[in-house]
Design an enzyme around this catalytic site. Structure first.
Site, mmCIF file in Angstrom:
data_model
loop_
_atom_site.group_PDB
_atom_site.id
_atom_site.type_symbol
_atom_site.label_atom_id
_atom_site.label_comp_id
_atom_site.label_asym_id
_atom_site.label_seq_id
_atom_site.Cartn_x
_atom_site.Cartn_y
_atom_site.Cartn_z
ATOM 1 N N ARG A 7 0.841 -1.193 0.000
ATOM 2 C CA ARG A 7 0.000 0.000 0.000
ATOM 3 C C ARG A 7 0.871 1.235 0.000
ATOM 4 O O ARG A 7 2.005 1.218 0.458
ATOM 5 C CB ARG A 7 -0.873 0.025 1.257
ATOM 6 C CG ARG A 7 -1.888 -1.077 1.363
ATOM 7 C CD ARG A 7 -3.154 -0.842 0.582
ATOM 8 N NE ARG A 7 -3.648 0.517 0.662
ATOM 9 C CZ ARG A 7 -4.512 0.976 1.567
ATOM 10 N NH1 ARG A 7 -4.971 0.186 2.498
ATOM 11 N NH2 ARG A 7 -4.918 2.228 1.540
ATOM 12 N N ARG A 63 3.631 4.254 -16.195
ATOM 13 C CA ARG A 63 3.984 3.857 -17.572
ATOM 14 C C ARG A 63 5.282 4.534 -17.998
ATOM 15 O O ARG A 63 6.123 3.925 -18.641
ATOM 16 C CB ARG A 63 2.868 4.224 -18.547
ATOM 17 C CG ARG A 63 1.588 3.491 -18.313
ATOM 18 C CD ARG A 63 1.486 2.216 -19.127
ATOM 19 N NE ARG A 63 0.202 1.576 -18.879
ATOM 20 C CZ ARG A 63 0.076 0.394 -18.297
ATOM 21 N NH1 ARG A 63 1.129 -0.299 -17.931
ATOM 22 N NH2 ARG A 63 -1.119 -0.117 -18.102
ATOM 23 N N CYS A 74 -7.088 2.853 -12.781
ATOM 24 C CA CYS A 74 -7.314 4.021 -11.932
ATOM 25 C C CYS A 74 -8.791 4.068 -11.561
ATOM 26 O O CYS A 74 -9.652 3.755 -12.381
ATOM 27 C CB CYS A 74 -6.935 5.308 -12.663
ATOM 28 S SG CYS A 74 -5.203 5.390 -13.172
ATOM 29 N N GLU A 77 -11.557 7.438 -5.371
ATOM 30 C CA GLU A 77 -11.620 7.139 -3.945
ATOM 31 C C GLU A 77 -13.016 7.516 -3.445
ATOM 32 O O GLU A 77 -13.670 8.397 -4.015
ATOM 33 C CB GLU A 77 -10.557 7.967 -3.214
ATOM 34 C CG GLU A 77 -10.330 7.586 -1.785
ATOM 35 C CD GLU A 77 -9.741 6.206 -1.599
ATOM 36 O OE1 GLU A 77 -10.121 5.555 -0.615
ATOM 37 O OE2 GLU A 77 -8.924 5.767 -2.423
ATOM 38 N N ARG A 89 -3.710 7.073 -4.008
ATOM 39 C CA ARG A 89 -3.334 5.866 -3.279
ATOM 40 C C ARG A 89 -2.985 4.780 -4.285
ATOM 41 O O ARG A 89 -3.469 4.800 -5.418
ATOM 42 C CB ARG A 89 -4.489 5.396 -2.403
ATOM 43 C CG ARG A 89 -4.810 6.305 -1.240
ATOM 44 C CD ARG A 89 -6.086 5.843 -0.527
ATOM 45 N NE ARG A 89 -6.351 6.580 0.680
ATOM 46 C CZ ARG A 89 -6.980 7.755 0.732
ATOM 47 N NH1 ARG A 89 -7.397 8.337 -0.381
ATOM 48 N NH2 ARG A 89 -7.190 8.360 1.888
ATOM 49 N N TYR A 107 4.038 6.058 2.452
ATOM 50 C CA TYR A 107 3.116 7.194 2.516
ATOM 51 C C TYR A 107 3.949 8.462 2.501
ATOM 52 O O TYR A 107 4.760 8.685 3.392
ATOM 53 C CB TYR A 107 2.237 7.100 3.775
ATOM 54 C CG TYR A 107 1.282 5.947 3.660
ATOM 55 C CD1 TYR A 107 1.687 4.646 3.963
ATOM 56 C CD2 TYR A 107 0.001 6.150 3.181
ATOM 57 C CE1 TYR A 107 0.814 3.577 3.800
ATOM 58 C CE2 TYR A 107 -0.874 5.095 3.024
ATOM 59 C CZ TYR A 107 -0.463 3.817 3.331
ATOM 60 O OH TYR A 107 -1.329 2.761 3.157
ATOM 61 N N ARG A 115 -1.746 6.759 7.595
ATOM 62 C CA ARG A 115 -1.510 5.434 8.178
ATOM 63 C C ARG A 115 -0.373 5.459 9.194
ATOM 64 O O ARG A 115 0.608 4.746 9.071
ATOM 65 C CB ARG A 115 -1.189 4.424 7.072
ATOM 66 C CG ARG A 115 -2.342 4.105 6.150
ATOM 67 C CD ARG A 115 -3.575 3.531 6.865
ATOM 68 N NE ARG A 115 -3.305 2.386 7.681
ATOM 69 C CZ ARG A 115 -3.493 1.117 7.303
ATOM 70 N NH1 ARG A 115 -3.966 0.857 6.119
ATOM 71 N NH2 ARG A 115 -3.224 0.133 8.114
#
Length: 127
Positions: A7, A63, A74, A77, A89, A107, A115
């Site tokens: 993540r 890419r 994609c 959220e 994210r 992050y 987080r």
């Protein structure tokens, strides 16, 4: 070799194409470096972006880093009241010898506040 999910997230200061490409490239590159990965180790990447980001697809930045044959998508959220703005994210599925506990989730920028519960969170100070 195991399949692991990694993540990560980054926050943009503004919704600009240049910053989208820069911050997402930084995020993907840091995930690779912190976990000892190459593009060949990636199975897939899911990117999400908050509703206030429209300047570019996050996957385009990957890419440009050479992820030409890695499946990516994609998505938006969820719009939750009070959530952090301008956040991209990622969830990457990779093949690695790392134990789950040794995977480093990344992050960056303001997204480091998302987080704090992750022990091995890599952060970049806000500029």
């Amino acid at each position: 070799m195991a399949v692991r999910a990694i993540r990560g997230a980054t926050q943009l200061d503004v919704d600009s194409r240049d910053q989208m490409l820069e911050r997402v490239a930084e995020l993907v590159t840091t995930v690779m470096e912190d976990n000892g990965l190459s593009t060949d180790d990636f199975i897939s990447i899911l990117f999400t972006a908050t509703d206030d980001l429209h300047s570019e697809f996050p996957a385009y930045a990957a890419r440009q880093l050479g992820f030409t044959d890695v499946p990516m998508t994609c998505a938006r959220e969820l719009e939750i009241g009070g959530s952090m703005p301008r956040v991209v994210r990622l969830m990457a599925h990779v093949e690695t010898d790392l134990a789950r506990a040794d995977v480093t989730h990344v992050y960056l920028h303001g997204a480091a506040n998302l987080r704090r519960d992750l022990v091995r969170t890599h952060t970049v100070a806000d500029e």
